[in-house]
Write a protein that holds these residues in place. Sequence first.
Motif, PDB file in Angstrom:
ATOM      1  N   PRO A  65       9.482  -4.282 -26.404  1.00  0.00           N
ATOM      2  CA  PRO A  65       8.068  -3.588 -25.523  1.00  0.00           C
ATOM      3  C   PRO A  65       8.079  -4.729 -24.313  1.00  0.00           C
ATOM      4  N   MET A  66       9.014  -5.235 -24.865  1.00  0.00           N
ATOM      5  CA  MET A  66       8.812  -6.871 -23.515  1.00  0.00           C
ATOM      6  C   MET A  66       9.468  -6.478 -22.593  1.00  0.00           C
ATOM      7  N   ILE A  67      10.404  -5.458 -22.468  1.00  0.00           N
ATOM      8  CA  ILE A  67      10.949  -4.466 -21.460  1.00  0.00           C
ATOM      9  C   ILE A  67      10.757  -3.307 -20.185  1.00  0.00           C
ATOM     10  N   GLY A  68       9.753  -3.381 -21.507  1.00  0.00           N
ATOM     11  CA  GLY A  68       9.118  -2.403 -21.703  1.00  0.00           C
ATOM     12  C   GLY A  68       7.986  -2.438 -20.688  1.00  0.00           C
ATOM     13  N   GLN A  69       7.331  -3.522 -21.033  1.00  0.00           N
ATOM     14  CA  GLN A  69       5.515  -3.649 -19.743  1.00  0.00           C
ATOM     15  C   GLN A  69       6.524  -4.424 -18.520  1.00  0.00           C
ATOM     16  N   LEU A  70       7.948  -5.030 -18.652  1.00  0.00           N
ATOM     17  CA  LEU A  70       8.544  -5.654 -17.599  1.00  0.00           C
ATOM     18  C   LEU A  70       9.104  -4.522 -16.659  1.00  0.00           C
ATOM     19  N   GLU A  71       9.221  -3.295 -17.260  1.00  0.00           N
ATOM     20  CA  GLU A  71       9.795  -2.100 -15.811  1.00  0.00           C
ATOM     21  C   GLU A  71       8.632  -1.615 -15.629  1.00  0.00           C
ATOM     22  N   ALA A  72       7.490  -1.085 -16.710  1.00  0.00           N
ATOM     23  CA  ALA A  72       6.431  -0.188 -16.118  1.00  0.00           C
ATOM     24  C   ALA A  72       5.642  -0.957 -14.870  1.00  0.00           C
ATOM     25  N   GLY A  73       6.079  -2.640 -14.888  1.00  0.00           N
ATOM     26  CA  GLY A  73       5.149  -3.120 -13.513  1.00  0.00           C
ATOM     27  C   GLY A  73       4.382  -3.919 -13.400  1.00  0.00           C
TER      28      GLY A  73
ATOM     29  N   MET B 107       5.577   8.246 -22.312  1.00  0.00           N
ATOM     30  CA  MET B 107       7.219   7.419 -21.644  1.00  0.00           C
ATOM     31  C   MET B 107       7.458   6.287 -22.668  1.00  0.00           C
ATOM     32  N   PRO B 108       9.090   7.005 -23.339  1.00  0.00           N
ATOM     33  CA  PRO B 108       8.926   5.949 -24.522  1.00  0.00           C
ATOM     34  C   PRO B 108       9.575   4.541 -24.006  1.00  0.00           C
ATOM     35  N   GLU B 109       9.847   3.655 -25.113  1.00  0.00           N
ATOM     36  CA  GLU B 109      10.486   2.334 -24.787  1.00  0.00           C
ATOM     37  C   GLU B 109      11.111   2.397 -24.020  1.00  0.00           C
ATOM     38  N   PRO B 110      12.219   1.093 -23.992  1.00  0.00           N
ATOM     39  CA  PRO B 110      13.455   1.395 -23.282  1.00  0.00           C
ATOM     40  C   PRO B 110      13.975   0.646 -24.755  1.00  0.00           C
ATOM     41  N   ARG B 111      15.414   1.402 -24.986  1.00  0.00           N
ATOM     42  CA  ARG B 111      15.981   0.289 -25.745  1.00  0.00           C
ATOM     43  C   ARG B 111      16.423  -1.182 -25.151  1.00  0.00           C
ATOM     44  N   ALA B 112      15.807  -2.187 -25.888  1.00  0.00           N
ATOM     45  CA  ALA B 112      16.887  -3.847 -25.134  1.00  0.00           C
ATOM     46  C   ALA B 112      17.871  -3.523 -25.705  1.00  0.00           C
ATOM     47  N   PHE B 113      18.829  -3.221 -26.523  1.00  0.00           N
ATOM     48  CA  PHE B 113      20.295  -2.913 -26.993  1.00  0.00           C
ATOM     49  C   PHE B 113      20.645  -1.943 -28.084  1.00  0.00           C
ATOM     50  N   TRP B 114      21.968  -1.316 -27.961  1.00  0.00           N
ATOM     51  CA  TRP B 114      22.059  -0.699 -28.798  1.00  0.00           C
ATOM     52  C   TRP B 114      23.638  -0.764 -28.862  1.00  0.00           C
ATOM     53  N   LEU B 115      24.736   0.027 -29.972  1.00  0.00           N
ATOM     54  CA  LEU B 115      25.810   0.109 -30.088  1.00  0.00           C
ATOM     55  C   LEU B 115      26.308   1.241 -29.613  1.00  0.00           C
ATOM     56  N   ASP B 116      27.700   0.415 -28.915  1.00  0.00           N
ATOM     57  CA  ASP B 116      28.730   1.777 -27.938  1.00  0.00           C
ATOM     58  C   ASP B 116      29.205   2.145 -29.009  1.00  0.00           C
ATOM     59  N   GLU B 117      28.797   3.457 -29.758  1.00  0.00           N
ATOM     60  CA  GLU B 117      29.786   3.932 -31.128  1.00  0.00           C
ATOM     61  C   GLU B 117      30.342   4.985 -30.329  1.00  0.00           C
TER      62      GLU B 117
ATOM     63  N   THR C 246      18.395 -14.541 -22.935  1.00  0.00           N
ATOM     64  CA  THR C 246      17.723 -14.662 -21.422  1.00  0.00           C
ATOM     65  C   THR C 246      17.298 -12.988 -21.063  1.00  0.00           C
ATOM     66  N   MET C 247      16.240 -12.764 -19.338  1.00  0.00           N
ATOM     67  CA  MET C 247      16.165 -11.457 -18.761  1.00  0.00           C
ATOM     68  C   MET C 247      15.349 -11.410 -17.724  1.00  0.00           C
ATOM     69  N   VAL C 248      16.321 -10.553 -17.129  1.00  0.00           N
ATOM     70  CA  VAL C 248      15.486 -10.667 -15.462  1.00  0.00           C
ATOM     71  C   VAL C 248      14.214 -10.063 -15.731  1.00  0.00           C
ATOM     72  N   SER C 249      13.395 -10.923 -14.920  1.00  0.00           N
ATOM     73  CA  SER C 249      12.066 -10.802 -14.844  1.00  0.00           C
ATOM     74  C   SER C 249      11.014 -10.620 -13.190  1.00  0.00           C
ATOM     75  N   ARG C 250      10.371 -10.306 -13.165  1.00  0.00           N
ATOM     76  CA  ARG C 250       9.456 -10.413 -11.662  1.00  0.00           C
ATOM     77  C   ARG C 250       9.356 -11.686 -11.133  1.00  0.00           C
ATOM     78  N   TRP C 251       9.228 -11.809 -10.352  1.00  0.00           N
ATOM     79  CA  TRP C 251       8.111 -13.366  -9.948  1.00  0.00           C
ATOM     80  C   TRP C 251       7.548 -13.614 -10.684  1.00  0.00           C
ATOM     81  N   PRO C 252       6.496 -14.450 -11.081  1.00  0.00           N
ATOM     82  CA  PRO C 252       5.424 -14.826 -11.819  1.00  0.00           C
ATOM     83  C   PRO C 252       4.403 -14.707 -11.182  1.00  0.00           C
ATOM     84  N   ALA C 253       3.469 -14.285 -11.502  1.00  0.00           N
ATOM     85  CA  ALA C 253       1.679 -13.751 -10.783  1.00  0.00           C
ATOM     86  C   ALA C 253       1.061 -14.318  -9.389  1.00  0.00           C
TER      87      ALA C 253
END
Length: 194
Positions: free
Chosen positions: A181-189, A1-11, A89-96
């Motif tokens: 990479p951090m967002i990808g890890q958060l999304e993977a859960g 699965m490709p890594e998600p984009r954190a940011f992009w331009l809405d060209e 600032t990013m939304v996260s899951r609850w800490p382990a």
Amino acid sequence: MPEPRAFWLDEQFDRERGTDGRGRYEAEVIARIDEFADSWNDFAPVAFAATAWRVASELSPGFVRWHRRIVAATCARSPWDGSMVCAVTMVSRWPAELTWTKQWQRDRGWRDWPQVFGQFTTPTEQDQTRSPHLRALLQVEAPVPLDDLPPAPGGPDDDVASAARRAVVVLVRELNDLLAPMIGQLEAGVPADS
């Protein structure tokens, strides 16, 4: 699965909503040209790039878009040494520690981030009266490389809009490299491999 984009331009949206042959962002830079005045002829591109980022992210909808987990993102000149730093600032899951056992919940019906059509939202006032909410956030503060940022223009008669667009493109690339990479890890859960 490709890594998600954190940011992009809405060209596309920028071009479609532009006027007089200019994109929406370019027109906004020209309309807010005085906000760049402190950066004219600056030997470092930081203040100019920070202003370009702010203008891009303040448009509604923003010229810079970000992943659904990102709540806020700023780029600024460090008061320490003048380098470029970001605060995201990013939304996260609850800490382990809170998911290991549910004993701390004491059957109070704790809720995580509400989601509407996949977007993280703030609990409504009504939701807050019905059950407690624990919404975890991650605060990322990091340096951003300056290598590819364009030089600050000499003044308002230079091509400020093109330089601002280039600065935002570079910042989007650098922030993606840092945060995707951090967002990808958060999304993977799932916990990362040790």
